[in-house]
Design a protein around this motif. Structure first.
Motif, PDB file in Angstrom:
ATOM      1  N   LYS A 152       0.822  -1.216   0.000  1.00  0.00           N
ATOM      2  CA  LYS A 152       0.000   0.000   0.000  1.00  0.00           C
ATOM      3  C   LYS A 152       0.856   1.266   0.000  1.00  0.00           C
ATOM      4  N   GLY A 153       1.982   1.235  -0.692  1.00  0.00           N
ATOM      5  CA  GLY A 153       2.836   2.403  -0.820  1.00  0.00           C
ATOM      6  C   GLY A 153       3.699   2.704   0.395  1.00  0.00           C
ATOM      7  N   LYS A 154       3.614   1.880   1.435  1.00  0.00           N
ATOM      8  CA  LYS A 154       4.424   2.082   2.640  1.00  0.00           C
ATOM      9  C   LYS A 154       5.510   1.010   2.688  1.00  0.00           C
ATOM     10  N   THR A 155       6.726   1.423   3.027  1.00  0.00           N
ATOM     11  CA  THR A 155       7.868   0.508   3.043  1.00  0.00           C
ATOM     12  C   THR A 155       8.382   0.326   4.462  1.00  0.00           C
ATOM     13  N   GLU A 156       8.582  -0.922   4.843  1.00  0.00           N
ATOM     14  CA  GLU A 156       9.118  -1.286   6.152  1.00  0.00           C
ATOM     15  C   GLU A 156      10.205  -2.332   5.946  1.00  0.00           C
ATOM     16  N   SER A 157      11.207  -2.305   6.799  1.00  0.00           N
ATOM     17  CA  SER A 157      12.255  -3.320   6.774  1.00  0.00           C
ATOM     18  C   SER A 157      11.721  -4.596   7.430  1.00  0.00           C
ATOM     19  N   LYS A 158      12.057  -5.738   6.844  1.00  0.00           N
ATOM     20  CA  LYS A 158      11.589  -7.025   7.359  1.00  0.00           C
ATOM     21  C   LYS A 158      12.744  -8.009   7.314  1.00  0.00           C
ATOM     22  N   THR A 159      12.950  -8.777   8.405  1.00  0.00           N
ATOM     23  CA  THR A 159      13.989  -9.805   8.469  1.00  0.00           C
ATOM     24  C   THR A 159      13.328 -11.140   8.759  1.00  0.00           C
ATOM     25  N   PHE A 160      13.744 -12.169   8.035  1.00  0.00           N
ATOM     26  CA  PHE A 160      13.217 -13.511   8.256  1.00  0.00           C
ATOM     27  C   PHE A 160      14.244 -14.543   7.809  1.00  0.00           C
ATOM     28  N   ASP A 161      14.034 -15.789   8.219  1.00  0.00           N
ATOM     29  CA  ASP A 161      14.911 -16.886   7.829  1.00  0.00           C
ATOM     30  C   ASP A 161      14.440 -17.476   6.504  1.00  0.00           C
ATOM     31  N   MET A 162      15.401 -17.861   5.668  1.00  0.00           N
ATOM     32  CA  MET A 162      15.094 -18.491   4.382  1.00  0.00           C
ATOM     33  C   MET A 162      15.969 -19.724   4.227  1.00  0.00           C
ATOM     34  N   LEU A 163      15.350 -20.794   3.795  1.00  0.00           N
ATOM     35  CA  LEU A 163      16.050 -22.044   3.527  1.00  0.00           C
ATOM     36  C   LEU A 163      16.139 -22.206   2.014  1.00  0.00           C
ATOM     37  N   VAL A 164      17.364 -22.306   1.493  1.00  0.00           N
ATOM     38  CA  VAL A 164      17.589 -22.432   0.052  1.00  0.00           C
ATOM     39  C   VAL A 164      18.205 -23.800  -0.233  1.00  0.00           C
ATOM     40  N   THR A 165      17.513 -24.614  -1.022  1.00  0.00           N
ATOM     41  CA  THR A 165      18.010 -25.937  -1.404  1.00  0.00           C
ATOM     42  C   THR A 165      17.808 -26.138  -2.894  1.00  0.00           C
ATOM     43  N   ASP A 166      18.796 -26.722  -3.541  1.00  0.00           N
ATOM     44  CA  ASP A 166      18.731 -26.999  -4.985  1.00  0.00           C
ATOM     45  C   ASP A 166      18.101 -25.836  -5.751  1.00  0.00           C
ATOM     46  N   ASN A 167      16.869 -26.017  -6.214  1.00  0.00           N
ATOM     47  CA  ASN A 167      16.204 -24.983  -7.001  1.00  0.00           C
ATOM     48  C   ASN A 167      14.953 -24.446  -6.315  1.00  0.00           C
ATOM     49  N   SER A 168      15.004 -24.337  -4.982  1.00  0.00           N
ATOM     50  CA  SER A 168      13.869 -23.763  -4.270  1.00  0.00           C
ATOM     51  C   SER A 168      14.338 -22.972  -3.052  1.00  0.00           C
ATOM     52  N   ALA A 169      13.493 -22.045  -2.633  1.00  0.00           N
ATOM     53  CA  ALA A 169      13.741 -21.239  -1.443  1.00  0.00           C
ATOM     54  C   ALA A 169      12.434 -21.160  -0.668  1.00  0.00           C
ATOM     55  N   ASN A 170      12.503 -21.354   0.649  1.00  0.00           N
ATOM     56  CA  ASN A 170      11.306 -21.366   1.487  1.00  0.00           C
ATOM     57  C   ASN A 170      11.472 -20.443   2.677  1.00  0.00           C
ATOM     58  N   ALA A 171      10.397 -19.744   3.004  1.00  0.00           N
ATOM     59  CA  ALA A 171      10.401 -18.864   4.170  1.00  0.00           C
ATOM     60  C   ALA A 171       8.987 -18.786   4.738  1.00  0.00           C
ATOM     61  N   SER A 172       8.908 -18.694   6.056  1.00  0.00           N
ATOM     62  CA  SER A 172       7.643 -18.472   6.761  1.00  0.00           C
ATOM     63  C   SER A 172       7.880 -17.347   7.748  1.00  0.00           C
ATOM     64  N   PHE A 173       6.991 -16.360   7.749  1.00  0.00           N
ATOM     65  CA  PHE A 173       7.165 -15.224   8.638  1.00  0.00           C
ATOM     66  C   PHE A 173       5.841 -14.498   8.817  1.00  0.00           C
ATOM     67  N   GLU A 174       5.809 -13.589   9.780  1.00  0.00           N
ATOM     68  CA  GLU A 174       4.614 -12.794  10.046  1.00  0.00           C
ATOM     69  C   GLU A 174       4.851 -11.344   9.664  1.00  0.00           C
ATOM     70  N   ILE A 175       3.763 -10.688   9.270  1.00  0.00           N
ATOM     71  CA  ILE A 175       3.807  -9.280   8.899  1.00  0.00           C
ATOM     72  C   ILE A 175       2.770  -8.540   9.733  1.00  0.00           C
ATOM     73  N   ASP A 176       3.172  -7.431  10.342  1.00  0.00           N
ATOM     74  CA  ASP A 176       2.248  -6.574  11.082  1.00  0.00           C
ATOM     75  C   ASP A 176       1.581  -5.639  10.077  1.00  0.00           C
ATOM     76  N   ARG A 177       0.325  -5.923   9.764  1.00  0.00           N
ATOM     77  CA  ARG A 177      -0.409  -5.172   8.737  1.00  0.00           C
ATOM     78  C   ARG A 177      -0.582  -3.705   9.100  1.00  0.00           C
ATOM     79  N   THR A 178      -0.603  -3.385  10.410  1.00  0.00           N
ATOM     80  CA  THR A 178      -0.830  -2.002  10.815  1.00  0.00           C
ATOM     81  C   THR A 178       0.328  -1.087  10.425  1.00  0.00           C
ATOM     82  N   LYS A 179       1.524  -1.652  10.243  1.00  0.00           N
ATOM     83  CA  LYS A 179       2.667  -0.846   9.816  1.00  0.00           C
ATOM     84  C   LYS A 179       2.510  -0.356   8.374  1.00  0.00           C
TER      85      LYS A 179
END
Length: 190
Positions: free
Chosen positions: A132-159
């Motif tokens: 929605k035109g607003k930018t926030e910094s976000k940090t999360f863990d990512m698992l990269v294997t062969d030809n895929s990358a996976n991440a699960s994280f939460e986002i605070d929508r109010t930001k």
């Protein structure tokens, strides 16, 4: 003067030599094979669904994840836990409305990787998320294997200015309160 010229020449040769050993590779994300699922919770339950990635690139330097960027098509929000005619269309319309993601105006969301720590398969990724035109910094863990990358994280929508049903901003919501955080599960294929 001659010594400075020779030093400069030597530095240039060394820089070119070191650069030739660094291999930067961009990998296009296969958007049709990649998935993004979401889950939003409220006092009385939860809803979940999918949203489509419209484009993405992961950058690797010497085989190590170093960057990337992604664009999400916000107009593709789908609710998967409700059946057609049982509130599915109403909730999808509400999520697309200005009270939530305002997809008439804000058709895409983006994530641009700014920093990556880690190696092998496990990384900590930090980037700029724009919704929605607003930018926030976000940090999360990512698992990269062969030809895929996976991440699960939460986002605070109010930001991102999405305050509808938030007990953080409105009193007396009781059972109508919606959690500020929503979950994203991302599975990228490249």
């Amino acid at each position: 003067m001659k010594t400075n010229f020779l030093k400069s020449g030597l530095l240039l040769v060394l820089a070119i030599t070191f650069a030739s050993f660094t291999v930067l590779k961009e990998k296009q994300v296969k958007v049709k094979e990649s998935t993004i699922t979401w889950k939003g919770k409220k006092i009385t339950g939860s809803h979940e669904g999918t949203i489509n990635l419209s484009e993405g690139i992961l950058e690797f330097t010497d085989g190590k994840l170093t960057g990337g960027n992604f664009t999400i098509d916000m107009t593709t929000i789908v609710v998967t836990d409700l059946e057609s005619g049982s509130g599915k269309e109403k909730l999808e319309g509400h999520l697309n409305s200005d009270e939530f993601f305002g997809t008439d105006v804000f058709k895409t969301a983006t994530f641009v990787i700014k920093d990556v720590k880690g190696q092998g398969e496990k990384y900590s990724v930090t980037g700029d998320l724009t919704i929605k035109g607003k930018t926030e910094s976000k940090t999360f863990d990512m698992l990269v294997t062969d030809n895929s990358a996976n991440a699960s994280f939460e986002i605070d929508r109010t930001k991102f200015g999405i305050r509808y049903g938030s007990a953080s901003f409105f009193n007396n919501l009781k059972d109508s309160a919606i959690n500020d955080d929503f979950e994203l599960n991302v599975n990228l294929k490249f």
